[in-house]
Design an enzyme around this catalytic site. Structure first.
Site, mmCIF file in Angstrom:
data_model
loop_
_atom_site.group_PDB
_atom_site.id
_atom_site.type_symbol
_atom_site.label_atom_id
_atom_site.label_comp_id
_atom_site.label_asym_id
_atom_site.label_seq_id
_atom_site.Cartn_x
_atom_site.Cartn_y
_atom_site.Cartn_z
ATOM 1 N N ASP A 30 -6.693 -3.837 13.691
ATOM 2 C CA ASP A 30 -5.452 -4.448 13.206
ATOM 3 C C ASP A 30 -4.282 -3.514 13.530
ATOM 4 O O ASP A 30 -4.373 -2.298 13.388
ATOM 5 C CB ASP A 30 -5.538 -4.694 11.696
ATOM 6 C CG ASP A 30 -4.466 -5.646 11.211
ATOM 7 O OD1 ASP A 30 -4.807 -6.770 10.804
ATOM 8 O OD2 ASP A 30 -3.266 -5.278 11.240
ATOM 9 N N THR A 95 -0.928 -15.460 8.448
ATOM 10 C CA THR A 95 0.256 -15.399 9.316
ATOM 11 C C THR A 95 -0.048 -15.788 10.758
ATOM 12 O O THR A 95 0.849 -16.185 11.486
ATOM 13 C CB THR A 95 0.876 -13.985 9.300
ATOM 14 O OG1 THR A 95 -0.110 -13.046 9.726
ATOM 15 C CG2 THR A 95 1.386 -13.621 7.916
ATOM 16 N N HIS A 100 -9.399 -15.759 11.606
ATOM 17 C CA HIS A 100 -9.744 -14.343 11.734
ATOM 18 C C HIS A 100 -10.259 -13.807 10.418
ATOM 19 O O HIS A 100 -9.851 -14.242 9.346
ATOM 20 C CB HIS A 100 -8.549 -13.520 12.233
ATOM 21 C CG HIS A 100 -7.298 -13.704 11.429
ATOM 22 N ND1 HIS A 100 -6.478 -14.796 11.586
ATOM 23 C CD2 HIS A 100 -6.725 -12.941 10.469
ATOM 24 C CE1 HIS A 100 -5.452 -14.696 10.756
ATOM 25 N NE2 HIS A 100 -5.579 -13.578 10.057
HETATM 26 P P1 5GP Z 1 -3.289 -12.672 8.219
HETATM 27 O O1 5GP Z 1 -2.098 -12.227 7.420
HETATM 28 O O2 5GP Z 1 -2.954 -13.882 9.052
HETATM 29 O O3 5GP Z 1 -4.529 -12.845 7.411
HETATM 30 O O4 5GP Z 1 -3.629 -11.477 9.206
HETATM 31 C C1 5GP Z 1 -3.011 -11.307 10.446
HETATM 32 C C2 5GP Z 1 -3.248 -9.875 10.843
HETATM 33 O O5 5GP Z 1 -2.976 -9.733 12.213
HETATM 34 C C3 5GP Z 1 -2.349 -8.874 10.101
HETATM 35 O O6 5GP Z 1 -3.151 -7.935 9.392
HETATM 36 C C4 5GP Z 1 -1.540 -8.216 11.213
HETATM 37 O O7 5GP Z 1 -1.321 -6.838 11.007
HETATM 38 C C5 5GP Z 1 -2.406 -8.486 12.439
HETATM 39 N N1 5GP Z 1 -1.659 -8.597 13.673
HETATM 40 C C6 5GP Z 1 -0.542 -9.354 13.893
HETATM 41 N N2 5GP Z 1 -0.144 -9.250 15.163
HETATM 42 C C7 5GP Z 1 -1.008 -8.389 15.768
HETATM 43 C C8 5GP Z 1 -1.096 -7.881 17.109
HETATM 44 O O8 5GP Z 1 -0.307 -8.196 18.004
HETATM 45 N N3 5GP Z 1 -2.113 -7.021 17.366
HETATM 46 C C9 5GP Z 1 -3.009 -6.654 16.400
HETATM 47 N N4 5GP Z 1 -3.971 -5.791 16.745
HETATM 48 N N5 5GP Z 1 -2.963 -7.122 15.141
HETATM 49 C C10 5GP Z 1 -1.966 -7.975 14.828
#
Ligand code: 5GP
Ligand code: ZN
Length: 114
Positions: A30, A95, A100
């Site tokens: 992440d 987000t 995931h």
């Molecule tokens: P959510 O909030 O949708 O459950 O998790 C999305 C995750 O994706 C977040 O923890 C965020 O830090 C990670 N993330 C967002 N954009 C990127 C990216 O471009 N590369 C990586 N490695 N992680 C990302």
């Protein structure tokens, strides 16, 4: 999916720190880790969220958890414990609209989550 961030990461159009990959799943660090170990495990097939898991595509979910066990062992957090989290939808804070699973470990994890 053309406009999906995680599909672009799978395709290599956007760089990522890969920690595991097989026919079904891709796993990478992440970008904004909340713990010493914070890996995202994603199906290679675009599935928007947990709401979109069906009898036709659910095989990949077992592959996600097989990958999680391998990654946790490799990271050395299997014995002490870790958490696998999926955020589904707006109120849960999803987000990125590509299914995931967060594999989080390496520190004390409080419960319940915020
Ligand atoms: P959510 O909030 O949708 O459950 O998790 C999305 C995750 O994706 C977040 O923890 C965020 O830090 C990670 N993330 C967002 N954009 C990127 C990216 O471009 N590369 C990586 N490695 N992680 C990302
Ligand atoms: Zn996608």
């Amino acid at each position: 999916m053309e406009d999906c961030l995680f599909c672009k990461i799978i395709n290599g159009d956007i760089p990522s720190e890969r920690v595991y990959e097989d026919e079904f799943v891709y796993a990478f660090k992440d970008i904004d880790p909340v713990a010493p170990v914070h890996v995202l495990i994603i199906p290679k097939e675009h599935i928007a969220s947990a709401n979109d898991i069906t009898a036709e595509n659910s095989l990949v979910i077992s592959k996600v958890f097989e990958a999680a066990a391998i990654i946790a062992k490799e990271a050395g957090i299997d014995a002490n414990g870790y958490r696998i989290v999926n955020n589904c939808g707006e109120l849960a804070g999803q987000t990125v609209k590509h299914l995931h699973f967060h594999l989080i470990g390496g520190r004390d994890l409080s419960w319940p989550p915020g």
